[in-house]
Design a protein around this motif. Structure first.
Motif, mmCIF file in Angstrom:
data_model
loop_
_atom_site.group_PDB
_atom_site.id
_atom_site.type_symbol
_atom_site.label_atom_id
_atom_site.label_comp_id
_atom_site.label_asym_id
_atom_site.label_seq_id
_atom_site.Cartn_x
_atom_site.Cartn_y
_atom_site.Cartn_z
ATOM 1 N N VAL A 126 5.230 -3.710 21.268
ATOM 2 C CA VAL A 126 5.218 -3.734 19.804
ATOM 3 C C VAL A 126 5.316 -5.167 19.287
ATOM 4 O O VAL A 126 4.680 -5.534 18.286
ATOM 5 C CB VAL A 126 6.363 -2.861 19.266
ATOM 6 N N LEU A 136 8.836 0.527 15.137
ATOM 7 C CA LEU A 136 9.166 1.271 16.350
ATOM 8 C C LEU A 136 10.479 2.012 16.156
ATOM 9 O O LEU A 136 11.489 1.396 15.791
ATOM 10 C CB LEU A 136 9.265 0.331 17.555
ATOM 11 N N VAL A 171 0.993 4.654 23.748
ATOM 12 C CA VAL A 171 1.280 3.738 22.630
ATOM 13 C C VAL A 171 0.345 2.535 22.679
ATOM 14 O O VAL A 171 -0.180 2.090 21.651
ATOM 15 C CB VAL A 171 2.753 3.302 22.684
ATOM 16 N N VAL A 187 5.441 3.857 15.287
ATOM 17 C CA VAL A 187 5.604 4.401 16.629
ATOM 18 C C VAL A 187 6.960 5.091 16.702
ATOM 19 O O VAL A 187 7.991 4.478 16.356
ATOM 20 C CB VAL A 187 5.506 3.297 17.698
ATOM 21 N N VAL A 242 5.900 11.438 21.953
ATOM 22 C CA VAL A 242 5.402 10.126 21.538
ATOM 23 C C VAL A 242 4.436 10.354 20.379
ATOM 24 O O VAL A 242 3.492 11.138 20.502
ATOM 25 C CB VAL A 242 4.699 9.392 22.686
ATOM 26 N N VAL A 257 2.238 8.143 17.351
ATOM 27 C CA VAL A 257 1.752 6.896 16.761
ATOM 28 C C VAL A 257 0.895 7.271 15.570
ATOM 29 O O VAL A 257 -0.123 7.960 15.715
ATOM 30 C CB VAL A 257 0.965 6.055 17.780
#
Length: 398
Positions: free
Chosen positions: A274, A286, A307, A325, A337, A339
């Protein structure tokens, strides 16, 4: 006029035919003294009988072209001529060894058709004639049995050969599938490793091209990021090529990371990823990863790749958009997860791409879906609120 099909014989076939011809001739010569012939028949009949026997021995050479017809003729003629037992044995052996069961049954019926009459007349026969007849039927039965055995053996050998060929073809198919899977894994690895670095290069190069009059400090910063991204891309490329030269595949379950050949990213490396995305000028937030126990290596590596690919797609297809994220979950519940990116600023993306945006073929999301499936999870990718969302769930056993 129909042309007869020419029979092709190999050297081995000729050797077998000549050997059987000699067998039939020798059998007739050896058994000539044991064949009972009526005293009323003169020398002429015996000479004619011997000539017919010789022709029968020569007819053995025709056994490959007309085996059934030859066997029937020799069996019927053998009831009159006394020297055709050898050729008849060869003929019925050929039928039993090379022809279907039905043809063999018909020939056996012709051969043993006189047997009931022989048994009916047996009490009135002389001992010499009865012994000769019993020997004849025994020899014919032995020839048929030996032919059936030979045919069964040939069928067994053919079956084993066919199985070996199928096993070889199956092994080649499995090897080809393994090569295809290895190529796909290598392609995904190259895409994931280099796509992130090269997208950073593309974004900064496009920014410099679009704004050549930018302040010197901004140009220096962009050039530094480009130089660092190119250096890291070359470093990653050397590592991937080193793994390929070493031989082992880039397996997802027990790959090179577990063997220590090449350091693979983990879930704990997400903050660094990130940070690199933020350094490229993209606003990225994040949330996570969760504190506590680290997930299995395969799950952590797959989450990192998801990611990485999602942020790369944001830079390529929605430059300037904010990305969020979020990584949640834990042992027993699985790892989630997500995004999500907002609508990019500026003109409608449907009208044209911004400077530095690369063209994509959609292979990245396909590769992510395959990675997730191999890890035992699921992945969805779809537009959401003017932007785009990638969401994946990965199993994390307690």
């Amino acid at each position: 006029m129909r042309r007869l099909h020419r029979l092709h014989r190999t050297r081995r076939d000729w050797f077998a035919d000549l050997a059987l011809f000699l067998f039939a001739a020798c059998f007739a010569a050896v058994s000539s003294q044991a064949i009972p012939v009526a005293e009323s028949l003169g020398p002429g009949w015996r000479a004619a009988d011997q000539v017919v026997g010789g022709l029968g021995c020569a007819a053995v050479l025709l056994r490959r072209r007309w085996p059934v017809q030859l066997a029937v003729v020799l069996l019927l003629a053998g009831s009159v001529a006394h020297y055709l037992t050898g050729p008849a044995m060869v003929a019925v052996f050929t039928v039993a060894a090379t022809r279907p069961w039905k043809a063999t049954a018909w020939v056996a019926a012709v051969a043993f058709g006189p047997l009931p009459f022989f048994l009916w007349q047996l009490p009135d026969m002389s001992e010499e004639r009865a012994g000769s007849a019993v020997t004849y039927f025994a020899l014919i039965a032995g020839a048929i049995g030996w032919g059936l055995f030979r045919r069964s053996r040939q069928q067994l050998i053919a079956s084993l050969r066919e199985r070996a060929e199928l096993a070889e073809a199956d092994a080649e198919s499995r090897a080809e599938r393994a090569r295809m899977e290895a190529r796909e894994e290598i392609a995904r690895e190259m895409h994931d490793v280099l796509g992130h670095r090269l997208s950073l290069l593309s974004v900064h190069a496009g920014a410099l091209e679009f704004n050549p009059g930018a302040p010197r400090a901004e140009i220096e910063r962009a050039a530094g990021v480009m130089r660092e991204s190119a250096h890291l891309a070359l470093h990653d490329l050397r590592e991937v090529i080193g793994v390929l030269r070493a031989g082992p595949g880039l397996g997802t379950g027990s790959g090179s990371a577990e063997r220590g050949e090449r350091p693979q990213p983990e879930l704990a490396d997400l903050p660094r990823l990130v940070a690199e995305a933020r350094a490229a000028g993209g606003p990225v937030e994040l949330a996570g990863p969760p504190d506590g126990a680290a997930p299995p290596a395969l799950v952590g590596r797959t989450a990192y790749r998801i990611v990485q690919e999602a942020l790369t797609n944001v830079r390529k297809h929605a430059p300037g958009a904010a990305a969020h994220v979020r990584v949640t979950g834990g042992p027993g519940d699985g790892l989630t997860v997500e995004v999500r990116n907002t609508r990019p600023p500026g003109p409608d993306p449907a009208r044209g791409a911004a400077p530095g945006a690369a063209e994509g073929g959609g292979q990245g999301l396909i590769g992510l879906a395959e990675r997730t499936r191999l890890a035992g999870g699921s992945l969805t990718a779809q537009p959401a609120d003017g932007g785009f969302r990638v969401r994946a769930w990965l199993p994390w056993r307690g």
